[in-house]
Design a protein around this motif. Structure first.
Motif, short mmCIF file in Angstrom:
data_model
loop_
_atom_site.label_atom_id
_atom_site.label_comp_id
_atom_site.label_asym_id
_atom_site.label_seq_id
_atom_site.Cartn_x
_atom_site.Cartn_y
_atom_site.Cartn_z
N TYR A 116 -5.93 -2.98 -7.28
CA TYR A 116 -6.15 -1.39 -6.84
C TYR A 116 -5.34 0.10 -7.91
CZ TYR A 116 -5.32 3.18 -4.83
OH TYR A 116 -5.24 4.71 -4.43
N GLY A 117 -3.73 -0.88 -7.72
CA GLY A 117 -2.98 -0.15 -8.15
C GLY A 117 -2.95 -0.59 -10.03
N VAL A 118 -3.24 -1.04 -10.82
CA VAL A 118 -3.47 -1.49 -11.93
C VAL A 118 -4.64 -0.78 -12.52
CG1 VAL A 118 -3.49 -3.34 -13.89
CG2 VAL A 118 -2.28 -3.86 -12.44
N VAL A 119 -5.70 -0.72 -11.30
CA VAL A 119 -6.49 0.36 -12.35
C VAL A 119 -6.98 1.57 -11.70
CG1 VAL A 119 -9.38 -0.06 -11.67
CG2 VAL A 119 -8.05 -2.12 -12.17
N ALA A 120 -7.19 1.93 -10.44
CA ALA A 120 -6.71 3.29 -10.38
C ALA A 120 -5.53 4.13 -10.29
CB ALA A 120 -7.25 3.39 -8.74
N LYS A 121 -4.45 3.70 -10.36
CA LYS A 121 -3.81 4.65 -10.52
C LYS A 121 -3.37 5.16 -12.19
CE LYS A 121 -2.23 4.59 -6.57
NZ LYS A 121 -2.25 6.71 -5.89
N ARG A 122 -2.32 6.46 -12.03
CA ARG A 122 -2.10 6.94 -13.62
C ARG A 122 -0.57 7.16 -14.01
NH1 ARG A 122 -6.90 10.98 -12.58
NH2 ARG A 122 -8.11 9.69 -13.03
N ASN A 123 0.40 6.56 -13.11
CA ASN A 123 1.59 6.27 -13.61
C ASN A 123 2.32 5.04 -13.43
OD1 ASN A 123 4.48 6.81 -13.00
ND2 ASN A 123 3.90 8.07 -11.64
N LEU A 124 3.07 5.33 -15.01
CA LEU A 124 3.25 3.95 -15.59
C LEU A 124 3.58 3.04 -15.15
CD1 LEU A 124 4.05 4.74 -19.19
CD2 LEU A 124 2.73 2.95 -18.42
N ILE A 125 4.89 3.83 -13.62
CA ILE A 125 5.75 2.96 -13.35
C ILE A 125 5.10 2.16 -11.98
CG2 ILE A 125 8.02 2.74 -11.21
CD1 ILE A 125 8.39 3.55 -13.91
N LYS A 126 4.00 3.38 -11.52
CA LYS A 126 3.08 2.27 -10.31
C LYS A 126 2.50 0.80 -10.59
CE LYS A 126 3.24 5.31 -6.98
NZ LYS A 126 2.80 6.58 -6.60
N ILE A 127 1.93 1.56 -12.43
CA ILE A 127 0.82 0.30 -13.14
C ILE A 127 2.05 -0.94 -12.86
CG2 ILE A 127 0.27 -0.53 -15.26
CD1 ILE A 127 -1.42 2.13 -14.81
N ILE A 146 0.95 -1.09 0.04
CA ILE A 146 0.09 -0.10 0.02
C ILE A 146 1.04 1.11 0.49
CG2 ILE A 146 -2.07 1.19 1.14
CD1 ILE A 146 -2.80 -1.90 2.01
N PHE A 147 1.87 1.28 0.71
CA PHE A 147 2.64 2.25 0.64
C PHE A 147 3.42 2.67 -0.14
CE2 PHE A 147 6.76 3.98 0.97
CZ PHE A 147 6.28 5.80 2.05
N SER A 148 3.93 1.57 -1.01
CA SER A 148 4.58 1.41 -2.49
C SER A 148 3.91 2.53 -3.13
CB SER A 148 5.06 0.42 -3.09
OG SER A 148 5.28 -0.08 -4.41
N LEU A 149 2.24 1.50 -3.06
CA LEU A 149 1.67 2.06 -4.58
C LEU A 149 0.81 3.49 -4.09
CD1 LEU A 149 -0.85 -0.71 -5.50
CD2 LEU A 149 0.74 0.27 -6.74
N GLU A 150 1.22 4.43 -2.92
CA GLU A 150 0.26 5.74 -2.70
C GLU A 150 1.71 6.92 -1.96
OE1 GLU A 150 -2.25 6.58 -1.76
OE2 GLU A 150 -3.04 4.51 -2.68
N ALA A 151 2.98 6.35 -2.68
CA ALA A 151 4.04 7.20 -2.12
C ALA A 151 4.32 8.56 -3.50
CB ALA A 151 6.03 6.53 -2.36
#
Lengths: 175, 146, 115
Positions: C16-27, A17-22
């Motif tokens: 959640y990271g794949v669907v909601a994030k807008r940064n390619l590295i986060k995906i 969770i921290f990694s996705l929100e940082a």
């Protein structure tokens, strides 16, 4: 041992969770390392030393590649707009997660409990496995003898991925 | 890419060969102890990556290295297929992936028929694949910065 | 049973990271987290309480000793881990090419086609 596994899993979820929100991408990648190295400890506790050995090296090299990509581009996360829409998104996400966990809980009722696995297919691999293949390590015996086709497919996918990387990253054509 | 300080270079000089030998040990004992071609291949690739990171990529002819590692990868997967087809021809029963060498006693280094040969082929393939990916990223960076 | 639920919760975090994030590295990070949780789930299913690692050596070399954990999911996951490294590297290569063309990792900017 179950308590230890639960503690490590909670730590891994926190790291994810921290990694996705940082806000900083570099700290996001380093927090992602928590997940991978926690997985190594889980594999060791679950009696899978082959997997722990592979996972610890693969995780290190993945981190090296990710950090190289980030240092060559940008470290800042993209800006997100808040507002009324994001509140709706959060509500929908929680509803979806609740539904998913509910149905998953019903599905796992058909599986056997943790630690009481009954081997049906693998009995043919465990009991005469060492005598049939001559390999003391049963995992290696399964990979290269009983299920050699899977390994062939894996080698093909690895080859294809490397060709893909070479194609995508080529700037100038070869003369 | 520039190299690091003299301390890092010296320690790398001392450690790199040991890591490479450890990878080879993991590969050839794959049928006796934990490990095998996958783990050993990644460890060997890691020793090369350590060398490149600490000494910098200036002194390497990167294009030539990349061609070589790509060639090794292709020939390793070809070796894997050839051993599998040999099992079909020599084994007599016409089965793909047939273990056609004698099994030997369990627990000795030379045992388990063709499994150590498969391990060596897979180890070469994985090591060359990961090294090729890393070198491709380095070449891309050099060409973009130029 | 709670271990299975925690493992699937880790999968949901990655989703959640794949669907909601807008940064390619986060995906890419979200995809890698999903892959790790699936690997862990397969190994959790194959665990036998009090079982030994599936290697016949030492006192386990005896033919009568059969209390091993399941070697089949371990063999499958062993190949999946190495494939995961290669596919993650492929995704990162695509991401860095996109960054060079558009100057950002934001997927909303990438939608606007440039000539």
């Amino acid at each position: 041992m179950e308590i230890l596994l639960i503690v490590i899993l909670v730590l891994m979820i926190g790291g994810a969770i921290f990694s996705l929100e940082a806000r900083d991408l570099l700290s996001a990648v380093i927090a992602y390392g928590i997940v991978g190295f926690g997985l190594v400890i889980c594999f060791l506790l679950l009696q899978a030393p082959d997997l722990a050995l592979v996972q610890i090296v693969v995780e290190t090299i993945t981190l090296i590649i990710m950090i190289a990509v980030i240092l060559n581009s940008t470290r800042e996360d993209v800006k997100t707009r808040g507002g009324i829409r994001s509140v709706f998104f959060v509500i929908f996400a929680f509803i979806f997660a609740g539904l998913f966990l509910y149905f998953f809980n019903r599905v796992t009722g058909t599986l056997s409990d943790f630690g009481e696995h009954v081997m049906r297919m693998s009995e043919a691999y465990v009991l005469p496995g060492a005598e049939k293949t001559g390999s003391a390590n049963l995992v290696t015996g399964v990979i290269f003898d009983f299920r050699g086709y899977d390994t062939l497919g894996e080698a093909t996918i690895l080859f294809t991925a490397v060709i893909g990387v070479l194609t995508v990253l080529r700037v100038k054509g070869r003369k | 890419m520039k190299g690091m300080t003299v301390i890092v270079k010296k320690v790398t000089e001392l450690m790199c060969g040991v890591i490479f030998l450890y990878g080879i040990y993991i590969i050839i004992h794959g049928h006796l102890t934990p490990g095998g071609g996958f783990a050993g291949g990644v460890i060997i690739a890691g020793s090369f990556i350590l060398l490149i990171l600490s000494f910098g990529s200036d002194f390497l002819a990167l294009k030539k290295e990349e061609t070589g590692s790509s060639l090794i990868e292709s020939s390793a997967i070809l070796t894997f297929l050839i051993i599998a087809v040999l099992g079909m021809i020599i084994g007599g029963t016409g089965v793909f992936f047939k273990n056609f060498l004698p099994g030997g006693t369990i627990g000795k280094l030379i045992s388990a028929g063709v499994i150590p040969l498969y391990n060596i082929a897979i180890g070469m393939e994985v090591a060359a694949a990961i090294l090729t990916i890393f070198l491709a990223l380095l070449i891309y960076k050099d060409e973009v910065l130029k | 049973m709670i271990i299975y639920l925690l493992c699937i919760f880790l999968f949901l975090v990655g989703l959640y990271g794949v669907v909601a994030k807008r940064n390619l590295i986060k995906i890419v990070i979200g995809l890698a987290i999903m892959e790790y949780s699936v690997n862990l789930f397969l190994i959790l299913i194959g665990y036998v309480k009090g079982g030994a690692a599936p290697i016949r050596s030492g006192e386990m070399a005896d033919k009568a000793f059969t209390n091993f954990v399941d070697p089949l999911p371990q063999a499958m996951v062993l190949t999946a881990i190495v494939i995961g490294l290669a596919t993650t590297a492929l995704l990162l290569a695509i991401a860095i090419r996109i960054y060079k063309k558009y100057g950002t990792f934001d997927i909303r900017e990438i939608k606007n086609l440039k000539g």
